[in-house]
Every structure is written in structure tokens, then in C-alpha cells.
Design an enzyme around this catalytic site. Structure first.
Site, PDB file in Angstrom:
ATOM      1  N   ASP A  14     -33.193 -34.178  74.939  1.00  0.00           N
ATOM      2  CA  ASP A  14     -33.682 -34.989  73.822  1.00  0.00           C
ATOM      3  C   ASP A  14     -33.518 -36.464  74.155  1.00  0.00           C
ATOM      4  OD1 ASP A  14     -34.333 -32.866  72.146  1.00  0.00           O
ATOM      5  OD2 ASP A  14     -32.473 -32.950  70.988  1.00  0.00           O
ATOM      6  N   LYS A  19     -28.737 -33.060  73.402  1.00  0.00           N
ATOM      7  CA  LYS A  19     -28.592 -34.506  73.224  1.00  0.00           C
ATOM      8  C   LYS A  19     -27.536 -35.029  74.203  1.00  0.00           C
ATOM      9  CE  LYS A  19     -30.247 -35.064  68.600  1.00  0.00           C
ATOM     10  NZ  LYS A  19     -30.972 -33.779  68.697  1.00  0.00           N
ATOM     11  N   ARG A  25     -41.766 -33.962  76.517  1.00  0.00           N
ATOM     12  CA  ARG A  25     -42.065 -33.865  75.084  1.00  0.00           C
ATOM     13  C   ARG A  25     -42.419 -35.280  74.630  1.00  0.00           C
ATOM     14  NH1 ARG A  25     -37.075 -32.822  71.767  1.00  0.00           N
ATOM     15  NH2 ARG A  25     -37.403 -30.627  72.243  1.00  0.00           N
ATOM     16  N   ARG A  80     -26.506 -38.029  59.303  1.00  0.00           N
ATOM     17  CA  ARG A  80     -26.767 -39.012  60.375  1.00  0.00           C
ATOM     18  C   ARG A  80     -28.262 -39.207  60.588  1.00  0.00           C
ATOM     19  NH1 ARG A  80     -22.936 -36.888  63.856  1.00  0.00           N
ATOM     20  NH2 ARG A  80     -24.493 -36.135  65.344  1.00  0.00           N
TER      21      ARG A  80
HETATM   22  C1  FAD Z   1     -40.076 -30.631  68.203  1.00  0.00           C
HETATM   23  C2  FAD Z   1     -39.660 -32.054  67.907  1.00  0.00           C
HETATM   24  C3  FAD Z   1     -38.696 -32.643  68.697  1.00  0.00           C
HETATM   25  C4  FAD Z   1     -38.328 -33.965  68.478  1.00  0.00           C
HETATM   26  N1  FAD Z   1     -37.438 -34.573  69.331  1.00  0.00           N
HETATM   27  C5  FAD Z   1     -37.168 -35.878  69.181  1.00  0.00           C
HETATM   28  C6  FAD Z   1     -36.371 -36.576  70.126  1.00  0.00           C
HETATM   29  O1  FAD Z   1     -35.890 -36.027  71.124  1.00  0.00           O
HETATM   30  N2  FAD Z   1     -36.128 -37.902  69.911  1.00  0.00           N
HETATM   31  C7  FAD Z   1     -36.649 -38.565  68.828  1.00  0.00           C
HETATM   32  O2  FAD Z   1     -36.411 -39.764  68.695  1.00  0.00           O
HETATM   33  N3  FAD Z   1     -37.387 -37.923  67.900  1.00  0.00           N
HETATM   34  C8  FAD Z   1     -37.674 -36.601  68.072  1.00  0.00           C
HETATM   35  N4  FAD Z   1     -38.474 -35.967  67.144  1.00  0.00           N
HETATM   36  C9  FAD Z   1     -38.795 -36.631  65.855  1.00  0.00           C
HETATM   37  C10 FAD Z   1     -40.087 -37.411  65.917  1.00  0.00           C
HETATM   38  O3  FAD Z   1     -39.907 -38.495  66.791  1.00  0.00           O
HETATM   39  C11 FAD Z   1     -40.510 -37.916  64.547  1.00  0.00           C
HETATM   40  O4  FAD Z   1     -39.523 -38.681  63.971  1.00  0.00           O
HETATM   41  C12 FAD Z   1     -40.846 -36.813  63.561  1.00  0.00           C
HETATM   42  O5  FAD Z   1     -41.465 -35.744  64.203  1.00  0.00           O
HETATM   43  C13 FAD Z   1     -41.804 -37.326  62.486  1.00  0.00           C
HETATM   44  O6  FAD Z   1     -42.959 -37.833  63.076  1.00  0.00           O
HETATM   45  P1  FAD Z   1     -44.380 -37.106  63.009  1.00  0.00           P
HETATM   46  O7  FAD Z   1     -45.016 -37.266  64.353  1.00  0.00           O
HETATM   47  O8  FAD Z   1     -44.242 -35.733  62.533  1.00  0.00           O
HETATM   48  O9  FAD Z   1     -45.236 -38.032  62.058  1.00  0.00           O
HETATM   49  P2  FAD Z   1     -44.941 -38.550  60.588  1.00  0.00           P
HETATM   50  O10 FAD Z   1     -46.124 -39.379  60.228  1.00  0.00           O
HETATM   51  O11 FAD Z   1     -43.617 -39.179  60.486  1.00  0.00           O
HETATM   52  O12 FAD Z   1     -44.927 -37.213  59.748  1.00  0.00           O
HETATM   53  C14 FAD Z   1     -46.124 -36.498  59.439  1.00  0.00           C
HETATM   54  C15 FAD Z   1     -45.817 -35.619  58.233  1.00  0.00           C
HETATM   55  O13 FAD Z   1     -44.904 -34.594  58.613  1.00  0.00           O
HETATM   56  C16 FAD Z   1     -43.929 -34.377  57.596  1.00  0.00           C
HETATM   57  N5  FAD Z   1     -42.582 -34.598  58.179  1.00  0.00           N
HETATM   58  C17 FAD Z   1     -42.317 -35.184  59.368  1.00  0.00           C
HETATM   59  N6  FAD Z   1     -40.994 -35.128  59.643  1.00  0.00           N
HETATM   60  C18 FAD Z   1     -40.408 -34.492  58.610  1.00  0.00           C
HETATM   61  C19 FAD Z   1     -39.069 -34.089  58.302  1.00  0.00           C
HETATM   62  N7  FAD Z   1     -38.054 -34.319  59.132  1.00  0.00           N
HETATM   63  N8  FAD Z   1     -38.859 -33.416  57.138  1.00  0.00           N
HETATM   64  C20 FAD Z   1     -39.867 -33.135  56.290  1.00  0.00           C
HETATM   65  N9  FAD Z   1     -41.150 -33.475  56.538  1.00  0.00           N
HETATM   66  C21 FAD Z   1     -41.427 -34.143  57.674  1.00  0.00           C
HETATM   67  C22 FAD Z   1     -44.265 -35.281  56.460  1.00  0.00           C
HETATM   68  O14 FAD Z   1     -45.073 -34.520  55.564  1.00  0.00           O
HETATM   69  C23 FAD Z   1     -45.116 -36.359  57.089  1.00  0.00           C
HETATM   70  O15 FAD Z   1     -46.045 -36.904  56.231  1.00  0.00           O
HETATM   71  C24 FAD Z   1     -38.898 -34.672  67.387  1.00  0.00           C
HETATM   72  C25 FAD Z   1     -39.869 -34.067  66.603  1.00  0.00           C
HETATM   73  C26 FAD Z   1     -40.276 -32.791  66.859  1.00  0.00           C
HETATM   74  C27 FAD Z   1     -41.361 -32.196  66.019  1.00  0.00           C
END
Ligand code: FAD
Length: 308
Positions: free
Chosen positions: A125, A91, A176, A280
Site C-alpha cells: 500500500d 502498509k 494499483r 485514523r
Molecule cells: C482497492 C483500493 C485500495 C486502495 N489503496 C490505497 C492506498 O494504498 N493508498 C491510498 O492513499 N489510497 C488507497 N485507496 C483509497 C483511494 O485512494 C481513495 O481515497 C478512495 O478509493 C476514494 O476515491 P474514489 O476513486 O473511489 O473516488 P471518490 O470520488 O472519492 O469516490 C467515488 C464514490 O465512491 C464512494 N466512496 C468512495 N470511498 C468511500 C468510502 N471509503 N466509504 C464509503 N463510500 C465511499 C462515494 O459514494 C463516492 O461518491 C484505495 C482504494 C481502493 C478502492
């Protein structure tokens, strides 16, 4: 539901730390580098790659930022010694971006150079929208300085992302793509669930049209399906993309991807400041608290959909 999520986040500081630790255990590898290495070892044995995130407290002075950079360099040394299949995710604010652009750039370059000497890779990130311009600028400068082993993150939530893809295309960045965790103003961000999905798919198509390698970071089954359809239609191989998921989130979905022959990388955070970090993240996006609560309840009540 949003009200319930926000209420959960407000209640969280009152929850005893040992309870939060129990809940966090599946999402955080542990406090020490050795904990993360153990998790990466297990993931590798399951046919998954990893990306390690060193959790730093909110950085308040340059020495703390330099210490985080040093921790990342140590991480690369340990990965090398253990012959583990993992890169790192960094980050910019942990490396000092809010204290000074040059400090962050210098720290990041030291980590990227160290990774390069070990044939490894650094993912920068993407944080909240106040950091997007500087983060992309540092990325461009590192590439201009000859560093190829570095990649960025683009967030489908941001309206600017499709333009960023076009502007970065000539560099063929390793990207990503994620939805974006930070809830931004509606002037700059899509708010609707479907609008974010549409933006994700558009950005994915544009990145692949530009010849980029994409880490598709989502647990959204609809987006996973859209991605798999496109992979098949484009006759893509493992050199074009990978899936990425968070440690402890929907592991059964990840196992299925691996069984189907896709590359999968698991985001693996570790560090002593896991508690501050967890709070956070939850304050940034209360919806996550709802996911975790639902998941925890699913695990406590057998027969509910807790396996994924
Ligand atoms: C490998 C990785 C790196 C990432 N890096 C960044 C980044 O650099 N910057 C950034 O802004 N965001 C980052 N994210 C977070 C991302 O932007 C989303 O906020 C997060 O992945 C949830 O979105 P989703 O696409 O899984 O869809 P969603 O519709 O939000 O989630 C789909 C399903 O996944 C499950 N789920 C999702 N997240 C969680 C959680 N944290 N805990 C428990 N269950 C969960 C729930 O069951 C949900 O219904 C990253 C995510 C991943 C997987």
C-alpha cells in the site's frame, strides 16, 4: 460540505463504540483471520478476488512490526489451505517503516518470500507522502533481489506520480492506481476533484503504454467509464488489468463490472484494532466520513440510492 465532514469526524469519538461497529461492519471483515477468510470465500463465490489487509495498531516497537509480518505469513498459509483467491495488501508503517528502514525491508521481504513459495502476491500500500520515497526504494530493492510477486500503489493525487511511472517503467511494475486518501500540501498534490481525475487518467495511459498490469482502484463512475473505454480501445484482456474496490463500498457497481466480465478485487481489512484504524482513516480524509454518513442514511431511508 467539507465543514460538515470535518464536524462529523470530530463528533466520532463521542459516538458509542457499538454504533461505530454497526456502521463499520460492512467495511471491515471482522476481528479475526477466520472472519476475513469467510468474507473472501463469499467474494470468490461471487466471482470476485480479494486482497486482505491485516489492521495493525500504530506500531511502537520492532516486535509489534514483526508480529504483523507473522500475521501476514499466517494469512498466506490459511489462503493456501482454503484454496482462496486472494493476495494481501501491506502498509509499510505497519511493518515498522517509521522505526527503521531496514526493519521494514526485512519484514516485508519475509512476507514476500513466504508469498512467493505459495505462488501468491504482495501489494505494498502507499501511505502519506512522507513515506513515498522509502516505499518505492524498498519495492526496487525487492525486485532487484529477484522478487517478482510484489506490486506497488501510485496515487493520482500526487504531482510526482507521472514521473514515478516513467522512472519505474523499465521494471514493468504491477501497479494499483488510486486517487490517494491522504490530503497532502498543494505544493506536491492536486487538490481539485477534476485535476485528480485528469492525473489518474494520464497515469493510467502512461502505465499501460509502458506495458504494466494495472489494478484500477476506484468507485468513481466517471473513471470506471474512462477505464472501460480504454480497455475496449486497446483490445485489452484480463491479463492487462483488474478493477479494485473497498469492501462494502458501492457493491452494485462492482457486481456490474463482474457481470461485464471484468476482473474485480475487493480490499478486505480485518483485525482487532479496527476502531483505531477506522478513526485514523477518517481523520486523514474527512470526506470519507461524509460518504459513510450519506451511505448510512441511504440505507435507513428506503427508496434513496442506497443499493450501490
Ligand atoms: C482497492 C483500493 C485500495 C486502495 N489503496 C490505497 C492506498 O494504498 N493508498 C491510498 O492513499 N489510497 C488507497 N485507496 C483509497 C483511494 O485512494 C481513495 O481515497 C478512495 O478509493 C476514494 O476515491 P474514489 O476513486 O473511489 O473516488 P471518490 O470520488 O472519492 O469516490 C467515488 C464514490 O465512491 C464512494 N466512496 C468512495 N470511498 C468511500 C468510502 N471509503 N466509504 C464509503 N463510500 C465511499 C462515494 O459514494 C463516492 O461518491 C484505495 C482504494 C481502493 C478502492
Amino acid at each position: 460540505m467539507a465543514i460538515v465532514d470535518r464536524a462529523l469526524v470530530r463528533l466520532l469519538p463521542a459516538v458509542p463504540k457499538p454504533v461505530v461497529r454497526r456502521i463499520s461492519e460492512r467495511y471491515i471483515a471482522g476481528e479475526e483471520l477466520d472472519d476475513a477468510l469467510r468474507v473472501v470465500h463469499r467474494l470468490n463465490a461471487e466471482g470476485k478476488m480479494a486482497t486482505i489487509d491485516v489492521l495493525g495498531e500504530e506500531i511502537t516497537n520492532p516486535n509489534e512490526a514483526r508480529a504483523i509480518a507473522a500475521a501476514y505469513r499466517d494469512t498466506f498459509d490459511a489462503l493456501d489451505r482454503g484454496r482462496l483467491d486472494s493476495n494481501v495488501s501491506v502498509k509499510p508503517t505497519a511493518l515498522g517503516l517509521k522505526l527503521g528502514y531496514d526493519l521494514c525491508r526485512e519484514n516485508l521481504e519475509s512476507v514476500v518470500a513466504h508469498a512467493g513459495e505459495r505462488n501468491n502476491f504482495v501489494r505494498i500500500d502507499m501511505e502519506d507522502a512522507s513515506t513515498t520515497d522509502d516505499t518505492l526504494r524498498i519495492y526496487r530493492e525487492l525486485r532487484a533481489a529477484g522478487h517478482e510477486n510484489v506490486g506497488i500503489v501510485l496515487q493520482a493525487r500526487l504531482k510526482r506520480t507521472i514521473d514515478d511511472v516513467r522512472e519505474l517503467a523499465e521494471l514493468k511494475p504491477n501497479v494499483r492506481l488510486c486517487k490517494g486518501i491522504y490530503l497532502e500540501r498543494s505544493a506536491i498534490a492536486y487538490r481539485g476533484f477534476d485535476a485528480i481525475r485528469v492525473s489518474f487518467v494520464q497515469a493510467l495511459d502512461a502505465l499501460w503504454d509502458a506495458g504494466c498490469y494495472v489494478g484500477v482502484a476506484t468507485h468513481d463512475e466517471w473513471l470506471l467509464g474512462q477505464t472501460r473505454e480504454r480497455v475496449a480501445a486497446r483490445s485489452f484482456g484480463r491479463e492487462n488489468y483488474e478493477f479494485q474496490m473497498l469492501l462494502g463500498v458501492r457493491p452494485a457497481l462492482g457486481d456490474e463490472l463482474v457481470r461485464q466480465g471484468h476482473r474485480l478485487r475487493i480490499y478486505t481489512p480485518f483485525g482487532r484494532h479496527w476502531y483505531a484504524y477506522s478513526l485514523r482513516r477518517l481523520q486523514e480524509n474527512p470526506k470519507i466520513a461524509g460518504y459513510i454518513a450519506a451511505d448510512t442514511i441511504n440505507r435507513l431511508i428506503p427508496g434513496r440510492n442506497g443499493a450501490s
